[in-house]
Enzyme design. Sequence first.
Site, short mmCIF file in Angstrom:
data_model
loop_
_atom_site.label_atom_id
_atom_site.label_comp_id
_atom_site.label_asym_id
_atom_site.label_seq_id
_atom_site.Cartn_x
_atom_site.Cartn_y
_atom_site.Cartn_z
N LYS A 47 1.50 51.06 25.73
CA LYS A 47 2.34 50.31 24.82
C LYS A 47 3.00 51.24 23.81
CE LYS A 47 -1.39 46.97 24.86
NZ LYS A 47 -2.50 46.46 24.02
N GLY A 48 2.55 52.49 23.78
CA GLY A 48 2.98 53.41 22.73
C GLY A 48 4.47 53.65 22.65
N GLU A 103 8.23 58.34 26.85
CA GLU A 103 6.83 58.43 26.43
C GLU A 103 6.74 58.59 24.91
OE1 GLU A 103 3.92 57.70 26.60
OE2 GLU A 103 2.77 59.04 27.89
N ASP A 104 5.66 58.13 24.34
CA ASP A 104 5.49 58.26 22.90
C ASP A 104 5.08 59.67 22.49
OD1 ASP A 104 2.98 58.00 24.09
OD2 ASP A 104 2.21 56.56 22.64
N ASP A 107 0.11 64.98 24.75
CA ASP A 107 -0.98 65.76 24.18
C ASP A 107 -1.44 66.76 25.23
OD1 ASP A 107 -3.16 66.75 22.90
OD2 ASP A 107 -4.25 64.87 22.74
N LYS A 135 2.48 67.57 21.23
CA LYS A 135 1.46 68.39 20.58
C LYS A 135 1.39 69.77 21.25
CE LYS A 135 -1.59 64.64 19.08
NZ LYS A 135 -2.98 64.16 19.13
N PHE A 156 -4.36 63.80 15.17
CA PHE A 156 -4.24 62.45 15.73
C PHE A 156 -3.31 61.63 14.85
CE2 PHE A 156 -5.25 58.18 17.03
CZ PHE A 156 -5.31 58.33 18.40
N VAL A 157 -2.20 61.18 15.43
CA VAL A 157 -1.19 60.48 14.64
C VAL A 157 -1.05 59.02 15.09
CG1 VAL A 157 0.13 62.56 14.10
CG2 VAL A 157 0.66 61.29 16.19
N ASP A 163 -1.07 54.12 18.40
CA ASP A 163 -2.18 53.35 17.85
C ASP A 163 -3.47 54.15 17.73
OD1 ASP A 163 -2.72 53.49 20.74
OD2 ASP A 163 -4.32 52.07 20.32
N ARG A 169 0.34 50.38 15.14
CA ARG A 169 1.54 50.52 15.97
C ARG A 169 2.80 50.07 15.25
NH1 ARG A 169 0.01 51.53 21.33
NH2 ARG A 169 -1.82 50.44 22.10
P1 IMP Z 1 -2.22 63.10 27.33
O1 IMP Z 1 -2.53 62.70 28.75
O2 IMP Z 1 -3.34 63.88 26.72
O3 IMP Z 1 -0.90 63.82 27.20
O4 IMP Z 1 -2.20 61.77 26.49
C1 IMP Z 1 -1.06 61.02 26.29
C2 IMP Z 1 -1.37 59.65 25.77
O5 IMP Z 1 -2.50 59.66 24.90
C3 IMP Z 1 -0.22 59.11 24.94
O6 IMP Z 1 0.66 58.37 25.72
C4 IMP Z 1 -0.91 58.28 23.88
O7 IMP Z 1 -1.10 56.96 24.34
C5 IMP Z 1 -2.26 58.94 23.72
N1 IMP Z 1 -2.27 59.87 22.57
C6 IMP Z 1 -2.30 61.23 22.59
N2 IMP Z 1 -2.31 61.75 21.37
C7 IMP Z 1 -2.26 60.69 20.52
C8 IMP Z 1 -2.23 60.58 19.08
O8 IMP Z 1 -2.21 61.56 18.32
N3 IMP Z 1 -2.18 59.31 18.58
C9 IMP Z 1 -2.19 58.20 19.37
N4 IMP Z 1 -2.20 58.26 20.71
C10 IMP Z 1 -2.25 59.50 21.27
MG MG Z 2 -2.73 54.93 23.11
#
Ligand code: IMP
Ligand code: MG
Length: 183
Positions: A47-48, A103-104, A107, A135, A156-157, A163, A169
């Site tokens: 939902k991000g 994508e939001d 990470d 990130k 963590f944001v 969220d 959100r």
């Molecule tokens: P990744 O697979 O580690 O790149 O994670 C990506 C997903 O993790 C994003 O689409 C978010 O839903 C969640 N996420 C990663 N970092 C954060 C953060 O700092 N705040 C909130 N959600 C995060």
């Molecule tokens: Mg999330």
Amino acid sequence: MNLETVKQDITQVLVTEEQIKKRVAELAQEIGKKYAGKDLLLVGVLKGAVMFMADLSRALEIPAQMDWMAVSSYGSGTVSSGVVRILKDLDADVLGRHVLIVEDIIDSGLTLSWLASNLEARGAASVEIVTLLRKPDAAKVEVAVAWVGFDIPNEFVVGYGLDYNENYRTLTSVGILAPAVYS
Ligand code: IMP
Ligand code: MG
């Protein structure tokens, strides 16, 4: 909702509403040029990415369709597990279409690299990624991100769609969540 409302939960505002607005307009310009005359399908990651998708799509000056996927990589914690599950699949068939994943935040990049390969395997004409936030760890994974809104520190944001346990959100800007909230 303004960050002031949950002030005690946010240690620092990282990206203001105004900065987001300006950057989204710039990204929409670049994306509009790249996909002019093409059949563009925006794929928002629930939902991000809801806020970013809504603003970016409306700033585009070319036609586009919107579809949504929900994947899970996090559970309710704050550290990526690397395990991706499809919770909601696309309604659209991506075969032969130009797909832009919206994508939001990236990470670890695990979610996106999996998602991009998954959509490529379905026969999309092209698959690109636009993310509002990125990130530092994202650099370690081989995922080509065509457009990035903001590079942010490894914190963590929350806000503007992002969220923690489904909260925050609806904030209009992006801020660092106070560790006390999740520790
Ligand atoms: P990744 O697979 O580690 O790149 O994670 C990506 C997903 O993790 C994003 O689409 C978010 O839903 C969640 N996420 C990663 N970092 C954060 C953060 O700092 N705040 C909130 N959600 C995060
Ligand atoms: Mg999330």
